[in-house]
Design an enzyme around this catalytic site. Structure first.
Site, PDB file in Angstrom:
ATOM      1  N   SER A 175      22.520 -58.733  -9.904  1.00 58.30           N
ATOM      2  CA  SER A 175      23.833 -58.882  -9.260  1.00 58.30           C
ATOM      3  C   SER A 175      23.758 -59.095  -7.751  1.00 58.30           C
ATOM      4  CB  SER A 175      24.680 -57.629  -9.539  1.00 58.30           C
ATOM      5  OG  SER A 175      24.920 -57.486 -10.920  1.00 58.30           O
TER       6      SER A 175
ATOM      7  N   GLU B 138     -27.268 -45.709  31.248  1.00 55.05           N
ATOM      8  CA  GLU B 138     -28.002 -46.960  31.072  1.00 55.05           C
ATOM      9  C   GLU B 138     -28.216 -47.748  32.365  1.00 55.05           C
ATOM     10  OE1 GLU B 138     -29.513 -47.940  28.539  1.00 55.05           O
ATOM     11  OE2 GLU B 138     -28.668 -46.897  26.820  1.00 55.05           O
TER      12      GLU B 138
END
Length: 706
Positions: free
Chosen positions: A359, A99
């Site tokens: 518990s 590019e």
């Protein structure tokens, strides 16, 4: 005139006037053009950089790895990225080579590239390479135009020059990588790489890099999910060009061409959905949210939850939290096995749902009992039928074990000993201590803490339960659990849960609990719990580094026959520790003052625990009572220049010899025959003084030393 030379006649005045007029006209036109150009440039206004701040919200883990991204309000995916740290160098090499080869040297416009593109267009009749620089393409992205004209191109050139004046080359490249279109609602290389390849763009194959270079040129006509053949052809053209420029070898290009292109988009990364939703909700205006989570541990525990839930049934959900208990940082937060599973109510975060803990609160009862000094892990305690008013607790298996060591009573999770100790400790005191440590307990409406809370008669979240267990691992101090990294100076105050000696004793007991079949004995201190009606199965444990909690059950609270903490949750807990990828770290050494002894070597009152109702006395025997100091009094111990305190006299009445003296739960000796003793205060502040006689009777006062 005649002669050897000639004289050139002067230009006629009329010609001079014409030339002057032409020059004047030319200057006027040039000036007008310059003025018009200036007005046009000014009319463009400033470069619209504000829109570059509109990005997808991203949530990352403690190492900066992406957990989840959110699309913008208009549905676009635009994820921030930097070329220096977030993009494969091979891709950047292809991008700039294809590019903008002179990106680092030009000032926004590359005249050579423009000239080359024009010549190629004239000689070959079609566009071979574009003349727009990366900066010009960024300008087009900032001000998109559908039409293609000279004025539009001129505007891009002007904007490109302005961008080069305002931003550095790295900033321009970063913006391009963030805004470049890749088809559909994907913008930026990061969103494209995640959607097409399922990975961050830090490492890309040559084929993937070439494809990502080609797509922005015509993103809609090369969409992989619609036109994969066009995308492949464009990728191959990039490879051919790079081979011609010498940036890629023919062999590597041939291998890349053979690689197929993806034809479907992949789902965006979605780790820790419940945690990320909460993070975004708490920081709605923050585009980048950093969390304490570890993406590797998070992924492993999510897979664990999904696999175990599939084995347990289609209606079962699982919640898991893993924390670094030293800092309180949450490393993994699994709210459900599948966020999108409607049947399991997957979007309900079960780590924050209030459920019955079964518990799992028992260790805190024992911890307060150890702290108060009326029982020791090696003390004997009775597990036999007993009634507290109208309440008669029974063990889970409906059997009784007789007389057992306290250590074994906790490891076996016997109900009767736990309730007997809670009766002595006080349910309201236990509730207050847990709330003081940062947990929120939910009781039924209009009810006060009672003995049933020791067996699950209260509501709590997995998150709070993990915080409490992390407090045991931290030798009695809790810290708030945190998932979002806000600042280095954020508040990390600790809260008191229990004394260090008591906390260490609890950890020492729990690490001896027999593990499930997939566990190794002696590595993890853990406790299981099952709520009434088999609605909730729990397992919470810790080693020297991590605390992990697991909840299993139905989100709607319906019972599940046979759902037990030991068989459903504990195996997941041990697998979770294994999947952290870290070796188990031993628990800390006992703090100073811990009494480590067999039952035979304990002080006589500590050898056996008897409930208060069993203290039978003769008519002449007086109840044990501390006469001095009085409970709640303040005592000036008169610190000298060396900051040491004068001994504190303790006087006792009643009780059966021998009388044992404890300071903050630690035995310091026996009361003499005159029923008194001098005690060295441990320091300024509150001090708990306890005296216990041979029958197990005890009296306690709390005084403040100053």
């Amino acid at each position: 005139m005649t002669g050897e030379g000639t004289i050139t006649p002067a230009a006629p005045p009329r010609r001079r006037r014409t030339l002057k007029a032409a020059v004047t006209a030319g200057l006027a036109v040039a000036g007008a053009v310059l003025v018009a150009a200036t007005i046009w440039i000014v009319s463009l206004g400033p470069v619209p950089l504000a829109q570059t701040k509109q990005i997808s919200t991203t949530v990352v883990d403690r190492n900066g790895k992406l957990l989840r991204a959110y699309a913008m309000a208009d549905g676009r995916w635009r994820l921030p990225v930097t070329a220096a740290t977030g993009v494969d160098p091979g891709y950047l090499n292809l991008l700039l080579g294809y590019e903008d080869q002179r990106f680092r040297s030009h000032h926004g416009v590359d005249p050579l590239a423009l000239g080359r593109a024009a010549v190629q267009l004239l000689t070959q009749g079609h566009i071979v390479s574009g003349g727009s620089t990366i900066t010009m393409q960024l300008a087009r992205l900032l001000e998109p135009r559908r039409e293609r004209s000279i004025s539009v191109k001129l505007q891009q050139i002007v904007r490109a020059v302005e961008l080069e004046r305002q931003l550095s080359k790295d900033q321009i490249l970063d913006l391009y990588l963030t805004l470049a279109p890749f088809g559909g609602n994907l913008e930026g290389i990061r969103a494209a790489s995640l959607a097409y390849f399922g990975t961050e763009p830090k490492r890309l194959s040559l084929a993937e890099a070439a494809l990502l270079v080609a797509l922005p040129q015509s993103p809609e006509r090369r969409r992989l999910d619609r036109y994969p053949d066009a995308a492949r052809a464009a990728r191959d053209r990039v490879l051919d060009r790079m081979v011609g420029d010498g940036r890629v070898s023919k062999e590597d290009a041939a291998v890349a061409r053979a690689e197929p292109v993806p034809r479907l988009r992949k789902p965006m990364l979605l780790l820790a959905p419940h945690a990320t939703d909460q993070a975004v909700s708490s920081s709605p205006d923050t585009s980048l949210i950093r969390t304490t989570l570890d993406s590797t541990i998070q992924r492993n525990l999510e897979l664990l939850a999904r696999d175990r839930a599939a084995a347990l049934g289609p209606d079962i959900s699982i919640g898991i939290i893993a924390v670094d208990h030293e800092s309180g940082a949450v490393l993994a937060h699994v709210g459900s096995p599948d966020y999108f599973d409607v049947r399991r109510a997957g979007q309900v975060d079960m780590t924050r749902a209030v459920r019955s803990p079964g518990s799992t609160l028992k260790p805190f009862i024992y911890g307060l009992a150890f702290e108060d000094g009326f029982v020791h892990p090696e003390s004997l305690i009775d597990d036999r039928p007993i009634r507290f008013g109208n309440y008669a607790p029974e063990n889970f298996d409906m059997n009784f074990q007789g007389t057992v060591p306290v250590r074994r009573a906790l490891q076996m999770s016997l109900n009767v000993p736990a309730v007997a100790l809670l009766d002595r400790v006080g349910a309201s005191r236990l509730s207050a201590r847990l709330k003081q440590a940062g947990a929120t307990l939910v009781l039924p409406k209009d009810e006060v803490p009672g003995l049933a809370m020791g067996l699950g008669g209260v509501g709590i979240t997995l998150s709070d339960l993990v915080r409490l267990y992390a407090g045991i691992a931290r030798l009695g101090q809790t810290v708030a659990l945190r998932e979002i990294v806000r600042s280095e100076t954020e508040d990390r105050d600790t809260r008191r849960l229990m004394d260090p000696a008591a906390a260490w004793q609890i950890g020492n007991v729990l690490i001896g609990t027999p593990p499930p079949e997939n566990g190794v004995h002696g590595r993890i201190a853990f406790k299981t719990g099952t709520s009434y009606g088999y609605r909730d199965a729990w397992s919470v444990g810790f080693d020297g580094r991590y605390t992990i909690g697991v909840w299993v059950g139905r989100p709607d609270g319906a019972p599940v026959t046979g759902l037990l903490g030991r068989t459903a949750a504990a195996p997941i807990l041990f697998d979770a520790f294994a999947r952290t990828g870290k070796l188990s770290v031993p628990l800390p050494k006992p703090p100073r003052g811990v009494l480590v002894a067999s039952n035979a070597k304990l002080p006589l009152p500590l050898r056996r625990f008897r409930p208060v109702g069993e203290l039978v006395r003769s008519g002449s025997e007086q109840a044990l009572r501390i006469q001095f100091p009085l409970n709640g009094s303040r005592i000036d111990a008169g610190a000298d220049s060396e900051q040491s305190f004068a001994p504190l006299p303790v006087k006792v009445a009643g009780g059966v010899f021998p009388l044992t003296m404890l300071v903050n739960g630690i035995a310091v000796g026996e009361i003499d025959s005159r029923r008194q003793r001098l005690v060295a205060p441990p320091g300024p502040g509150f001090v708990r003084l306890t005296v216990m006689d041979a029958t197990g009777a005890a009296d306690t006062v709390v005084v403040r030393i100053q």
